[in-house]
Design a protein around this motif. Structure first.
Motif, short mmCIF file in Angstrom:
data_model
loop_
_atom_site.label_atom_id
_atom_site.label_comp_id
_atom_site.label_asym_id
_atom_site.label_seq_id
_atom_site.Cartn_x
_atom_site.Cartn_y
_atom_site.Cartn_z
N TRP A 7 -50.07 31.39 69.37
CA TRP A 7 -51.19 32.25 68.98
C TRP A 7 -52.10 31.54 67.98
N PHE A 8 -53.41 31.74 68.18
CA PHE A 8 -54.37 31.11 67.27
C PHE A 8 -55.35 32.13 66.73
N GLU A 9 -55.79 31.84 65.51
CA GLU A 9 -56.93 32.58 65.01
C GLU A 9 -58.09 31.59 65.12
N THR A 10 -59.06 31.97 65.91
CA THR A 10 -60.10 31.00 66.28
C THR A 10 -61.47 31.47 65.80
N CYS A 11 -62.23 30.47 65.35
CA CYS A 11 -63.64 30.73 65.06
C CYS A 11 -64.46 29.94 66.08
N LYS A 12 -65.29 30.62 66.80
CA LYS A 12 -66.17 29.91 67.75
C LYS A 12 -67.61 30.11 67.31
N ARG A 13 -68.32 29.04 67.24
CA ARG A 13 -69.73 29.19 66.83
C ARG A 13 -70.61 28.25 67.66
N PRO A 14 -71.89 28.61 67.82
CA PRO A 14 -72.79 27.75 68.60
C PRO A 14 -73.11 26.48 67.82
N LEU A 15 -73.25 25.39 68.56
CA LEU A 15 -73.52 24.11 67.92
C LEU A 15 -74.63 23.43 68.72
N GLN A 16 -75.64 23.01 67.97
CA GLN A 16 -76.78 22.42 68.69
C GLN A 16 -76.63 20.90 68.75
N GLY A 17 -76.69 20.35 69.98
CA GLY A 17 -76.57 18.91 70.16
C GLY A 17 -77.90 18.19 69.83
N PRO A 18 -77.82 16.86 69.81
CA PRO A 18 -79.03 16.09 69.44
C PRO A 18 -80.23 16.41 70.34
N ASN A 19 -79.96 16.77 71.60
CA ASN A 19 -81.08 17.04 72.51
C ASN A 19 -81.43 18.51 72.59
N GLY A 20 -80.92 19.24 71.67
CA GLY A 20 -81.22 20.67 71.68
C GLY A 20 -80.29 21.47 72.58
N GLU A 21 -79.38 20.74 73.21
CA GLU A 21 -78.42 21.41 74.09
C GLU A 21 -77.43 22.23 73.26
N LEU A 22 -76.97 23.38 73.80
CA LEU A 22 -76.04 24.23 73.03
C LEU A 22 -74.59 23.97 73.43
N PHE A 23 -73.76 23.86 72.44
CA PHE A 23 -72.32 23.70 72.65
C PHE A 23 -71.58 24.82 71.92
N VAL A 24 -70.28 24.91 72.24
CA VAL A 24 -69.44 25.85 71.48
C VAL A 24 -68.46 25.03 70.63
N LEU A 25 -68.51 25.26 69.32
CA LEU A 25 -67.56 24.58 68.44
C LEU A 25 -66.43 25.57 68.14
N GLY A 26 -65.22 25.11 68.36
CA GLY A 26 -64.09 26.00 68.07
C GLY A 26 -63.14 25.39 67.06
N ILE A 27 -62.71 26.19 66.14
CA ILE A 27 -61.66 25.76 65.20
C ILE A 27 -60.56 26.81 65.26
N SER A 28 -59.34 26.38 65.60
CA SER A 28 -58.25 27.36 65.79
C SER A 28 -57.09 27.04 64.85
N VAL A 29 -56.67 28.06 64.15
CA VAL A 29 -55.53 27.91 63.24
C VAL A 29 -54.31 28.55 63.92
N ASP A 30 -53.21 27.81 63.94
CA ASP A 30 -51.99 28.32 64.58
C ASP A 30 -51.41 29.47 63.73
N ILE A 31 -51.36 30.63 64.33
CA ILE A 31 -50.83 31.78 63.57
C ILE A 31 -49.57 32.37 64.25
N THR A 32 -48.96 31.53 65.13
CA THR A 32 -47.78 32.04 65.86
C THR A 32 -46.72 32.58 64.90
N GLU A 33 -46.43 31.78 63.89
CA GLU A 33 -45.38 32.15 62.94
C GLU A 33 -45.76 33.44 62.21
N ARG A 34 -47.05 33.49 61.81
CA ARG A 34 -47.50 34.65 61.07
C ARG A 34 -47.38 35.91 61.93
N ARG A 35 -47.78 35.73 63.22
CA ARG A 35 -47.70 36.90 64.11
C ARG A 35 -46.26 37.36 64.30
#
Ligand code: ADP
Length: 783
Positions: free
Chosen positions: A216-244
């Motif tokens: 299980w992860f607690e994830t933050c996803k946010r839009p990220l703009q590339g050098p050419n103006g293209e849109l990406f999704v940046l994700g950072i996920s923290v493992d919360i298996t133990e906590r859950r």
């Protein structure tokens, strides 16, 4: 809303060179180091040992560290984690005590210290390599996806999750490395939402791994703009298996606890001693009929509802447990509390005292259970027991009184009866002059009725004695044939009158048994006379004697062809005074005591009694007695006993004489009725008779006359018979006078007491005149 993963970032990050000099730092926690760390050594900041560990085994080492200036009250250690950097040096992450394992701020890239980079090399390559090493050092997942769902960047942690080198994941679609359809659909949906709304999203999501485990992860996803103006999704996920897992466990435990509390109707309370606050759960209040909001969570809520009589005790107990650790940590109090409707409820309060390291109570927690019903039950049971005790005592007293009354009454009745029988006997023998045939017939009727009355009185006395446990057996060797014949002889005449045939049979195997002769005869006579009574004219009755248990027991079976007894009555008939057909029984002259006595005598002999019967056809009563009954305190061996057996042939009656031809007799008895007929009878048989009305007179007369026999009653005024006997025995002149004690034999031990006092013989009242005469003659022949 969930906190963003960034909130659990390290408090501080340091970059050092290989020797441990801090080159650069970032993060808001620098104050725990007591100032800016740049230029200082790791050893100075964290101590020699942690510094050595961080520098030598830098990868993924988690070192506990106690900051010199503790934050808040927490004394838990902080965490240090070292990561080796490409090109040497270490990245040190510093966390507070709460969050040991979270990510690297993405802003870090902008803070790379310029002196980490070698100016002679390709700056971009170096920077890229350095950046990657920073990302790869992060245990959290960091990834960037394009709008088609393909990974364009992943750190090492993402690769590890899918068991692939990070490079191989790049440009792979999620679906190529991930099997779970539902999860994939959810990822895509969120990615699309981020891209379309251009806003960040926080969510909890799961990843099912190839081996079947789920992370299980607690994830933050946010839009990220590339050098050419293209849109990406940046994700950072923290493992919360133990906590859950912990949360689920906690949840589960909590639910279980709540269920238990609810099921047990437990009213929880919680007292924080140092904070002086108290909490009462809604059930606690509901037990007393209050809604939650109606009672404030204050001590006075409790004190005011407590029964005034219980207040002091309750406070004393609580005080002791709170103040004295030696009392223990658990206690139970039971007290009354007033409910909302004004009634008193009984409450059991279980308390648990929590103490700090010094043993001081800091918290007392517990629960209330309503035990009113239990208390009421106990109270009622106690009251019932008490009243039962009273009733039993009264019944016992009444029973004793009844038995004493019966014993006294029958004793009192026997005295006049004694006189009636005695006088009748004397009359019939012509002692007071000749009697005509019709007078003799009348006298016989008087005697028969008197004897019948006597046997009734004796039965009542026996029942009373039996109830008081005072029936005794006089065990002796009894010849079976003899006792059977004796009983039959007494019955034959009556049976003949009713035209009933009497049969007798015996296997002759058991010749004798140890028994009370008189009681055994009573058993047989009672059964035989019942058989005769309840058999119509012309019927048959009989006695069968046979050996049982290989000669160790003998069975006496009395049978008849009479009315029979219904099955439901077969137990009842052994109760005293029970007669099945009162009318018939009256015709048959019964008292309803016969079988009750039979049963009692059989029990005293350790025997058994059985009854078989068929209505209208007849009955069989079988008594089985052991040949050698076990000796019990209820049985004693007799010395020559006052025989009430078959009467010896009447002594020839001499003519009425006045001169004493045989000897002198002193009769000591305060009852004139008793002495009158004895006096007349003995005089008629040639004795000189002197009467004493009390013990003192008796002793005087004996000393004066030295009679050939003394007949001594026991109950007398001034000096009783026993004392009189003793004083005669103490005097040499009268020490060897033959003394016959006359006792009622109503009380156990009468016989022993007479013999102990010095009597040579004793006779039970009412005395039969012929018996007295026989006994006196035996003394004369001995003398
Ligand atoms: P009772 O003095 O009336 O004979 P018992 O105690 O000896 O008192 O007997 C109780 C009752 O049991 C009798 O009244 C009678 O109803 C019944 N009973 C006793 N023996 C017999 C028998 N052999 N046949 C029928 N009934 C009997």
């Amino acid at each position: 809303m969930k906190a963003p993963p960034g909130a659990s970032s390290p408090s501080l990050m340091l970059v050092t060179d290989e020797a441990g000099h801090v080159l650069s730092s970032c993060g808001g926690g620098a104050r725990v180091l007591g100032g800016a760390p740049e230029g200082r050594l790791l050893a100075e900041l964290f101590g020699e040992e942690p510094a050595r560990t961080l520098l030598s085994r830098a990868d993924a080492v988690d070192v506990p560290w106690q900051p010199p200036v503790p934050e808040g009250s927490a004394s838990a250690p902080w965490h240090l984690r070292g990561r080796a950097l490409v090109g040497g040096g270490v990245l040190v992450q510093v966390w507070g005590p709460a969050e040991p394992s979270t990510g690297v701020p993405t802003a870090w890239e902008r803070r790379i210290a310029p002196h980490l980079l070698d100016s002679s090399e390709d700056l971009v390559d170096q920077q890229r390599a350095f950046m990657l090493s920073v990302f790869d050092a992060d245990p959290n997942l960091i990834f960037v996806k394009d709008r088609f769902g393909r990974f364009v960047f992943v750190n090492k942690a993402v690769g590890d999750l899918f068991s692939l080198p990070p490079d191989e994941l790049v440009l792979q679609h999620n679906a190529q490395v991930h099997a779970d359809e539902a999860e994939l659909a959810a990822y895509n949906e969120v990615d699309q939402r981020v891209l379309s709304t251009r806003s960040e999203l926080y969510l909890e999501e799961s990843v099912s791994k190839a081996d079947g485990t789920r992370v299980w992860f607690e994830t933050c996803k946010r839009p990220l703009q590339g050098p050419n103006g293209e849109l990406f999704v940046l994700g950072i996920s923290v493992d919360i298996t133990e906590r859950r897992r912990m949360e689920e466990l906690l949840n589960d435990t909590n639910q279980r606890l709540q269920l238990a509390v609810k099921a047990g109707q437990l009213g929880l309370w919680d007292w924080k001693v140092d904070e002086k606050t108290v909490y009462f759960s809604p059930t606690w209040k509901a037990q007393l009929g209050y809604e939650n909001h109606e009672l404030p969570n204050t001590f006075s809520s409790f004190h005011e509802l407590l029964h005034p009589d219980d207040l002091e005790d309750v406070l004393h107990v609580v005080d002791r447990y709170v103040k004295e650790p030696s009392s223990g940590d658990r206690y139970l109090n039971e007290f009354r509390m007033r409910a909302r409707d004004g009634s008193w409820r009984w409450i059991a309060s279980y308390g648990l005292v929590g103490r700090n390291n010094e043993g001081q109570a800091v918290r007392v927690t517990g629960y209330h259970v309503d035990i009113t019903e239990r208390r009421q039950r106990e109270h009622e049971e106690e009251a019932l027991r008490e009243s039962l005790r009273h009733t039993n005592e009264r019944l016992e007293r009444l029973g004793r009184m009844k038995d004493e009354f019966l014993a006294n009454m029958s004793h009192e009745l026997r005295t006049p009866l004694n006189a009636v029988l005695g006088q009748t006997e004397a009359l019939a023998e012509g002692i007071f002059g000749p009697v005509t045939e019709s007078q003799r017939g009348a006298l016989r009727t008087i005697e028969e009725s008197g004897l019948h009355l006597l046997s009734l009185i004796n039965d009542v006395l026996d029942i009373a004695k039996g109830n008081a446990g005072r029936l005794e057996l006089l065990l002796e060797d009894v010849a079976v044939e003899e006792v059977a014949q004796e009983s039959l002889r007494q019955l034959r005449e009556q049976a003949r009158r009713k035209n009933i045939a009497v049969a007798y049979s015996s296997d002759g195997e058991v010749r004798a048994l140890r028994a009370d002769r008189r009681r055994l005869r009573q058993i047989l006579l009672n059964l035989l006379s019942n058989a005769k009574k309840f058999t119509a004219e012309g019927g048959r009755i009989g006695l069968e004697v046979s050996s049982r248990d290989e000669g160790k027991a003998v069975a006496f079976c009395v049978w008849d062809t009479g009315s029979g007894i219904a099955p439901e009555d077969r137990q009842r008939i052994f109760e005293p005074f029970v007669q099945l057909d009162a009318g018939l029984a009256r015709r048959n002259e019964g008292s309803g005591l016969g079988l009750a006595l039979v049963r009692r005598f059989v029990e005293l002999h350790h025997g058994e009694l059985q009854v078989e019967s068929e209505l209208g056809r007849g009955s069989r009563f079988t008594v089985v007695l052991p040949v050698e009954p076990p000796v019990s305190p209820r049985s004693v061996s007799p010395s020559p006993s006052p025989s009430q057996s078959a009467e010896p042939a009447p002594a020839p009656v001499p003519a009425h004489t006045s001169a004493p031809a045989r000897g002198t007799v002193v009769i000591a008895d305060d009852s004139e009725v008793n002495t009158r007929h004895l006096h007349g009878y003995l005089v008629a048989h040639g004795y000189g008779v002197h009467i004493a009305r009390d013990g003192v007179e008796a002793v005087r007369l004996c000393r004066e006359l030295l009679p050939s026999v003394v007949l001594m009653d026991i109950q007398m005024p001034r000096l009783d018979g026993l004392e009189a006997i003793r004083s005669l025995r103490a005097d040499a002149a009268t020490a060897s006078l033959p003394i016959i004690a006359l006792t009622a034999l109503a009380m156990p031990g009468d016989r022993e007491r007479c013999l102990e006092a010095g009597a040579n013989e004793y006779l039970g009242k009412p005395v039969r005149l012929r018996e007295v005469l026989e006994m006196m003659r035996r003394f004369e022949t001995r003398a």
